[in-house]
Design an enzyme around this catalytic site. Structure first.
Site, short mmCIF file in Angstrom:
data_model
loop_
_atom_site.label_atom_id
_atom_site.label_comp_id
_atom_site.label_asym_id
_atom_site.label_seq_id
_atom_site.Cartn_x
_atom_site.Cartn_y
_atom_site.Cartn_z
N ARG A 102 0.88 -1.18 0.00
CA ARG A 102 0.00 0.00 0.00
C ARG A 102 0.91 1.21 0.00
O ARG A 102 1.70 1.41 0.94
CB ARG A 102 -0.91 -0.01 1.24
N HIS A 129 -7.43 0.68 -6.38
CA HIS A 129 -7.64 -0.18 -5.20
C HIS A 129 -8.30 -1.49 -5.66
O HIS A 129 -9.45 -1.79 -5.33
CB HIS A 129 -8.52 0.56 -4.18
N GLN A 132 -10.12 -4.11 -3.27
CA GLN A 132 -11.43 -3.67 -2.76
C GLN A 132 -12.52 -3.95 -3.80
O GLN A 132 -13.61 -4.43 -3.46
CB GLN A 132 -11.39 -2.18 -2.43
N ASP A 218 -17.36 6.90 -1.34
CA ASP A 218 -16.10 6.79 -0.61
C ASP A 218 -15.87 8.13 0.09
O ASP A 218 -16.58 9.11 -0.17
CB ASP A 218 -14.97 6.47 -1.62
N CYS A 258 -16.30 1.26 0.77
CA CYS A 258 -15.11 0.45 1.09
C CYS A 258 -14.70 0.58 2.55
O CYS A 258 -14.00 -0.29 3.06
CB CYS A 258 -13.96 0.83 0.16
N ARG A 286 -13.28 -8.97 1.78
CA ARG A 286 -11.89 -8.67 1.44
C ARG A 286 -11.02 -9.91 1.72
O ARG A 286 -10.18 -10.28 0.90
CB ARG A 286 -11.37 -7.48 2.28
N1 NVA Z 1 -10.10 6.33 -1.33
C1 NVA Z 1 -9.71 5.97 0.01
C2 NVA Z 1 -9.92 4.52 0.24
C3 NVA Z 1 -9.55 4.02 1.61
C4 NVA Z 1 -9.68 2.55 1.77
C5 NVA Z 1 -8.26 6.35 0.23
O1 NVA Z 1 -7.45 6.19 -0.69
O2 NVA Z 1 -7.92 6.83 1.33
N1 CP Z 2 -11.16 -0.44 2.58
C1 CP Z 2 -9.88 -0.47 3.00
O1 CP Z 2 -8.95 -0.68 2.22
O2 CP Z 2 -9.74 -0.25 4.33
P1 CP Z 2 -8.38 -0.01 5.13
O3 CP Z 2 -7.85 1.34 4.73
O4 CP Z 2 -8.79 -0.07 6.57
O5 CP Z 2 -7.39 -1.08 4.77
#
Ligand code: NVA
Ligand code: CP
Length: 303
Positions: A102, A129, A132, A218, A258, A286
């Site tokens: 990540r 992502h 997800q 989101d 998500c 997930r």
């Molecule tokens: N769009 C959000 C998703 C978090 C799981 C982010 O990138 O922070």
């Molecule tokens: N939806 C998701 O990826 O959650 P986290 O940021 O908690 O991993």
């Protein structure tokens, strides 16, 4: 060797296989049946951004499959002290069998993958992502059957989730109705879709929701964009999924998010905690889809 950096790294047939395997591994998990095909395999997880679901789902999932995990962060590793990502990839991939990352720019993930001897999974980048959306589509299939030909309404930021929904629509044959505030539109070149027919833009979020089989949203501010928080709070004020929006969708439309969610911002409590919401199944899934993905990347097609 295959990586899973974007949703469209796998074709429709491979996704169908993953959804079927996710169904099988989920049923085994629910029945407390041991299934440990990844004994002695190690997953390295690198987090340069915060996480709850991604961390827990990969870690618990890998242990359930019989393997082990190593958890790294930028601050706690030499990545935070400017060791090149290429060198990090060379080293980790000599000791581990699979890597999940990540991070911020997608280009960084690609550089890691280019120097890795083992499969690499995208655990979220600024642009995509895919894990997800795997879970989201699997959740839709569990509740409603095939997603082909259906309409998904995307209400909110043209972000990593929106880009990946477009890729899924192109790969699996459904349509995304997108409504974002001015200045936060999806950029088709970043989303990387060629078929303009897989998505349609609406100025007003209500119009995007009309007739949709699934409504999803989101956070207004994704990780890494916190400096824009105040500006975004003003721009996104009308992009809150509420009961009026859900009433325009199909009577049996689902709601997904998500997570993490901010009730009263991108979604009302009535919707996310209401009868059409499947966000807890979505979060749990997930783990099941990622177990299927890890099995596929390491062992190929298991029937
Ligand atoms: N769009 C959000 C998703 C978090 C799981 C982010 O990138 O922070
Ligand atoms: N939806 C998701 O990826 O959650 P986290 O940021 O908690 O991993």
């Amino acid at each position: 060797m295959k990586h899973f950096l974007q949703f469209n790294d796998l074709d429709a047939e491979e996704h169908a296989h993953l959804f079927e395997r996710a169904r099988v591994v989920k049923a085994r998990f629910k029945n407390y049946e041991k299934y440990q095909p990844l004994a002695d395999r190690t997953l390295a997880m690198i987090f340069e951004k915060a996480s709850t679901r991604t961390r827990v789902s990969f870690e618990a999932g890998m242990y359930q499959l019989g393997g082990s995990v190593v958890h790294l962060t930028s601050e706690g590793s030499q990545l935070g002290r400017a060791e090149p990502i290429e060198d990090t990839a060379r080293v980790i991939s000599r000791m581990c069998d699979l890597v999940m990352i990540r991070t911020f720019e997608h280009a960084k993930l690609e550089r890691f993958a280019a120097h890795s001897r083992v499969p690499v999974i995208n655990g979220l980048t600024n642009e995509y992502h895919p894990c997800q959306i795997l879970a989201d589509v699997f959740t839709f299939i569990e509740h409603r059957g095939s997603i082909a030909g259906k309409v998904v309404a995307w209400v909110g930021d043209g972000n990593n989730m929106a880009n990946t929904w477009l890729q899924a629509a192109e790969t699996l044959g459904f349509t995304v109705h997108v409504s974002t505030p001015e200045g936060y539109q999806v950029q088709p070149d970043v989303a990387g879709v060629r078929d303009a027919g897989c998505w349609k833009v609406f100025d007003h979020p209500m119009d995007a929701c009309r007739g949709a089989h699934l409504v999803t949203t989101d956070v207004w501010t994704s990780m890494g964009y916190e400096a824009e928080n105040e500006e975004r709070r003003k721009a996104f004020v009308d992009w809150c999924v509420d009961e009026d929006m859900m009433a325009l969708a199909q009577p049996d439309a689902l709601f997904m998010h998500c997570l993490p969610a901010h009730r009263g911002e991108e979604v009302t409590a009535e919707v996310i905690d209401g009868p059409q919401s499947v966000v807890w199944d979505e979060a749990e899934n997930r783990m099941h889809v990622q177990k299927a993905l890890m099995e596929y990347l390491l062992l190929g097609r298991v029937e």
